[in-house]
Scaffold this motif. Structure first.
Motif, PDB file in Angstrom:
ATOM      1  N   ILE A  63      39.454  10.073  27.944  1.00 48.02           N
ATOM      2  CA  ILE A  63      40.851  10.541  27.904  1.00 48.02           C
ATOM      3  C   ILE A  63      40.940  11.862  27.158  1.00 48.02           C
ATOM      4  O   ILE A  63      41.665  12.783  27.564  1.00 48.02           O
ATOM      5  CB  ILE A  63      41.753   9.473  27.249  1.00 48.02           C
ATOM      6  N   LEU A  64      40.200  11.967  26.045  1.00 47.68           N
ATOM      7  CA  LEU A  64      40.194  13.211  25.257  1.00 47.68           C
ATOM      8  C   LEU A  64      39.731  14.394  26.098  1.00 47.68           C
ATOM      9  O   LEU A  64      40.325  15.480  26.056  1.00 47.68           O
ATOM     10  CB  LEU A  64      39.283  13.026  24.037  1.00 47.68           C
ATOM     11  N   ALA A  89      39.940  14.692  29.340  1.00 48.40           N
ATOM     12  CA  ALA A  89      40.987  14.987  30.329  1.00 48.40           C
ATOM     13  C   ALA A  89      42.134  15.767  29.683  1.00 48.40           C
ATOM     14  O   ALA A  89      42.661  16.724  30.266  1.00 48.40           O
ATOM     15  CB  ALA A  89      41.504  13.686  30.936  1.00 48.40           C
ATOM     16  N   VAL A  90      42.511  15.373  28.460  1.00 51.05           N
ATOM     17  CA  VAL A  90      43.600  16.055  27.745  1.00 51.05           C
ATOM     18  C   VAL A  90      43.213  17.495  27.432  1.00 51.05           C
ATOM     19  O   VAL A  90      43.979  18.436  27.685  1.00 51.05           O
ATOM     20  CB  VAL A  90      43.954  15.299  26.441  1.00 51.05           C
ATOM     21  N   LYS A  91      42.010  17.686  26.889  1.00 47.01           N
ATOM     22  CA  LYS A  91      41.569  19.035  26.527  1.00 47.01           C
ATOM     23  C   LYS A  91      41.352  19.907  27.762  1.00 47.01           C
ATOM     24  O   LYS A  91      41.496  21.134  27.697  1.00 47.01           O
ATOM     25  CB  LYS A  91      40.272  18.950  25.714  1.00 47.01           C
ATOM     26  N   GLY A  92      41.018  19.277  28.887  1.00 52.94           N
ATOM     27  CA  GLY A  92      40.853  20.041  30.116  1.00 52.94           C
ATOM     28  C   GLY A  92      42.152  20.649  30.603  1.00 52.94           C
ATOM     29  O   GLY A  92      42.172  21.742  31.175  1.00 52.94           O
ATOM     30  N   ILE A  93      43.267  19.957  30.367  1.00 55.59           N
ATOM     31  CA  ILE A  93      44.578  20.450  30.793  1.00 55.59           C
ATOM     32  C   ILE A  93      45.226  21.310  29.708  1.00 55.59           C
ATOM     33  O   ILE A  93      45.823  22.344  30.002  1.00 55.59           O
ATOM     34  CB  ILE A  93      45.500  19.261  31.152  1.00 55.59           C
ATOM     35  N   HIS A  94      45.083  20.867  28.456  1.00 53.40           N
ATOM     36  CA  HIS A  94      45.741  21.569  27.342  1.00 53.40           C
ATOM     37  C   HIS A  94      44.734  21.748  26.203  1.00 53.40           C
ATOM     38  O   HIS A  94      44.709  20.954  25.251  1.00 53.40           O
ATOM     39  CB  HIS A  94      46.951  20.763  26.882  1.00 53.40           C
ATOM     40  N   PRO A  95      43.897  22.788  26.263  1.00 55.89           N
ATOM     41  CA  PRO A  95      42.841  22.968  25.256  1.00 55.89           C
ATOM     42  C   PRO A  95      43.359  23.126  23.830  1.00 55.89           C
ATOM     43  O   PRO A  95      42.647  22.812  22.871  1.00 55.89           O
ATOM     44  CB  PRO A  95      42.126  24.250  25.727  1.00 55.89           C
ATOM     45  N   ASN A  96      44.598  23.615  23.670  1.00 57.91           N
ATOM     46  CA  ASN A  96      45.132  23.868  22.333  1.00 57.91           C
ATOM     47  C   ASN A  96      45.889  22.677  21.750  1.00 57.91           C
ATOM     48  O   ASN A  96      46.447  22.791  20.660  1.00 57.91           O
ATOM     49  CB  ASN A  96      46.059  25.092  22.371  1.00 57.91           C
ATOM     50  N   ALA A  97      45.919  21.571  22.457  1.00 60.74           N
ATOM     51  CA  ALA A  97      46.621  20.396  21.946  1.00 60.74           C
ATOM     52  C   ALA A  97      45.907  19.857  20.711  1.00 60.74           C
ATOM     53  O   ALA A  97      44.677  19.767  20.677  1.00 60.74           O
ATOM     54  CB  ALA A  97      46.694  19.319  23.015  1.00 60.74           C
ATOM     55  N   TYR A  98      46.681  19.501  19.679  1.00 61.35           N
ATOM     56  CA  TYR A  98      46.100  18.885  18.480  1.00 61.35           C
ATOM     57  C   TYR A  98      45.909  17.405  18.787  1.00 61.35           C
ATOM     58  O   TYR A  98      46.874  16.653  18.903  1.00 61.35           O
ATOM     59  CB  TYR A  98      47.018  19.077  17.278  1.00 61.35           C
ATOM     60  N   CYS A  99      44.652  16.998  18.902  1.00 63.68           N
ATOM     61  CA  CYS A  99      44.327  15.631  19.323  1.00 63.68           C
ATOM     62  C   CYS A  99      43.831  14.798  18.160  1.00 63.68           C
ATOM     63  O   CYS A  99      42.854  15.157  17.491  1.00 63.68           O
ATOM     64  CB  CYS A  99      43.276  15.647  20.429  1.00 63.68           C
ATOM     65  N   VAL A 100      44.500  13.690  17.926  1.00 61.27           N
ATOM     66  CA  VAL A 100      44.071  12.691  16.946  1.00 61.27           C
ATOM     67  C   VAL A 100      43.586  11.483  17.731  1.00 61.27           C
ATOM     68  O   VAL A 100      44.347  10.912  18.516  1.00 61.27           O
ATOM     69  CB  VAL A 100      45.222  12.293  16.008  1.00 61.27           C
ATOM     70  N   VAL A 101      42.317  11.103  17.546  1.00 59.02           N
ATOM     71  CA  VAL A 101      41.743  10.023  18.339  1.00 59.02           C
ATOM     72  C   VAL A 101      41.271   8.896  17.423  1.00 59.02           C
ATOM     73  O   VAL A 101      40.805   9.137  16.304  1.00 59.02           O
ATOM     74  CB  VAL A 101      40.583  10.513  19.228  1.00 59.02           C
ATOM     75  N   GLU A 102      41.397   7.690  17.922  1.00 62.17           N
ATOM     76  CA  GLU A 102      40.937   6.506  17.187  1.00 62.17           C
ATOM     77  C   GLU A 102      39.569   6.108  17.730  1.00 62.17           C
ATOM     78  O   GLU A 102      39.414   5.840  18.922  1.00 62.17           O
ATOM     79  CB  GLU A 102      41.924   5.353  17.355  1.00 62.17           C
ATOM     80  N   ILE A 103      38.567   6.084  16.837  1.00 63.19           N
ATOM     81  CA  ILE A 103      37.208   5.711  17.203  1.00 63.19           C
ATOM     82  C   ILE A 103      36.804   4.480  16.396  1.00 63.19           C
ATOM     83  O   ILE A 103      37.032   4.417  15.181  1.00 63.19           O
ATOM     84  CB  ILE A 103      36.224   6.875  16.945  1.00 63.19           C
ATOM     85  N   LEU A 104      36.198   3.518  17.071  1.00 69.99           N
ATOM     86  CA  LEU A 104      35.853   2.253  16.421  1.00 69.99           C
ATOM     87  C   LEU A 104      34.417   2.207  15.910  1.00 69.99           C
ATOM     88  O   LEU A 104      34.135   1.551  14.905  1.00 69.99           O
ATOM     89  CB  LEU A 104      36.094   1.098  17.401  1.00 69.99           C
ATOM     90  N   THR A 105      33.489   2.857  16.588  1.00 69.40           N
ATOM     91  CA  THR A 105      32.082   2.802  16.196  1.00 69.40           C
ATOM     92  C   THR A 105      31.655   4.136  15.583  1.00 69.40           C
ATOM     93  O   THR A 105      31.986   5.197  16.117  1.00 69.40           O
ATOM     94  CB  THR A 105      31.193   2.502  17.418  1.00 69.40           C
ATOM     95  N   PRO A 106      30.913   4.115  14.461  1.00 74.86           N
ATOM     96  CA  PRO A 106      30.534   5.362  13.760  1.00 74.86           C
ATOM     97  C   PRO A 106      29.723   6.315  14.634  1.00 74.86           C
ATOM     98  O   PRO A 106      29.847   7.535  14.512  1.00 74.86           O
ATOM     99  CB  PRO A 106      29.704   4.853  12.573  1.00 74.86           C
ATOM    100  N   GLU A 107      28.879   5.766  15.526  1.00 75.48           N
ATOM    101  CA  GLU A 107      28.019   6.635  16.330  1.00 75.48           C
ATOM    102  C   GLU A 107      28.799   7.478  17.337  1.00 75.48           C
ATOM    103  O   GLU A 107      28.264   8.457  17.868  1.00 75.48           O
ATOM    104  CB  GLU A 107      26.959   5.812  17.069  1.00 75.48           C
TER     105      GLU A 107
END
Length: 329
Positions: free
Chosen positions: A202-203, A205-223
């Motif tokens: 999803i990230l 896809a979002v950056k592909g359309i709007h590269p300047n969007a400030y994206c906060v993402v939730e990640i569950l695994t450290p790797e």
């Protein structure tokens, strides 16, 4: 020529077609009654006025036909005009209901700007939206999810779009290029690895359309934290790691979980935030700045420079222009 216009006419929305027919009926009958009874209807406008009142079944009685031809025309207008107007208002009501239902079911495009996009429906996104609404946040909120049947919030500030968030069409319906912040939460219906893979997709896809969007993402695994940053995430929320840290602090110091929650509770006026360094603070020591900020009821607890955050630095550390100050307000 007539056939081309007729086929184009059929492509118009029903409400416009019925409105055009209603206006045409009123104009034709209003003009006809003027020529049939010029004494009772001295102008075409008077005839149109009578046609409108007759079609609407109001019947003021200020003007009316007196001849047999005029009355026959009036009877015909009542039969035709009342039916056409009834069809128009029925179409208008049906169109309004369809629009409301499509809005509720997440089928309607969002046309606003400077909005916050929240992707994924779960307990965390629900709490975030509720807090934003309680804080009287003036930015519209767009919720994207493909599991919900309808908008869970009956609030005009929250616009719901139903669809898969990694598809361009769904993101464009959310008017992504004009958004300010995008929050991508982990899918609660998947395993941690697959949830992180979906989040990063999803990230991208979002950056592909709007590269300047400030994206906060939730990640569950450290790797997958590094992969999220490679994908363009501006900020990564490591849910499992942060939760484990809170648990560890609760083991070592009882009651710490409630205290940490209280520190970050915006609804009760508590804020744990970064603030930039003002010009008058440059070059002074950490201890001196602590004293200055305490007068404003702000507690300085750390300094961030680039990717590095130092908690409780030495008292004599000099504050730089490029620093960010971590405070409790």
């Amino acid at each position: 020529m007539f056939q081309q216009f007729y086929y184009r006419f059929l492509r118009w929305p029903v409400i416009l077609r019925v409105l055009l027919i209603a206006v045409s009926v009123i104009l034709i009958f209003g003009t006809a009654i003027h020529f049939i009874e010029p004494k009772s209807f001295p102008s075409i406008f008077t005839g149109i006025w009578w046609a409108v009142i007759t079609t609407a079944t109001v019947g003021y009685g200020d003007v009316y036909p007196v001849t047999i031809k005029g009355r026959l025309l009036g009877m015909l207008l009542v039969f035709i005009g009342a039916g056409v107007l009834s069809a128009y208002f029925a179409s208008l009501a049906a169109s309004t209901i369809r629009s409301q239902n499509s809005l509720l079911r997440g089928e309607k495009m969002f046309n606003g700007q400077n909005h916050i996009i929240i992707i994924g429906w779960n307990g965390r996104s629900k709490n975030v939206i509720e807090q934003l609404l309680h804080l009287n946040n003036h930015h519209p909120i767009v919720l994207i999810d493909d599991t919900l049947e309808e908008n869970p919030f009956h609030n005009r500030q929250v616009h719901f779009i139903r669809g898969k968030p990694y598809i361009d069409e769904t993101l464009k319906k959310a008017n992504l290029p004009f958004s300010t912040i995008v929050l991508i939460t982990a899918d609660q219906h998947k395993t941690e690895i697959h949830a992180d893979m979906g989040t990063i997709l999803i990230l991208l896809a979002v950056k592909g359309i709007h590269p300047n969007a400030y994206c906060v993402v939730e990640i569950l695994t450290p790797e997958n934290v590094t992969n999220a940053k490679r994908g363009g995430a501006n900020e990564v929320v490591q849910t499992n790691t942060q939760t484990s840290f809170v648990m560890m602090n609760s083991i070592l110091s009882h009651g710490m979980s409630d205290t940490l929650l209280s520190m970050m509770d915006y609804l009760h006026g508590n804020q744990l935030i970064f603030i930039p360094v003002s010009v008058e603070w440059e070059g002074i020591s950490f201890q001196s700045l602590c004293t200055l900020l305490l007068k404003e009821r702000k507690i300085l607890i750390g300094i961030k420079n680039g990717e590095e955050t130092i908690m409780n630095p030495p008292p004599n550390q000099i504050i730089l222009k490029t620093d960010e100050l971590l405070i409790i307000s």
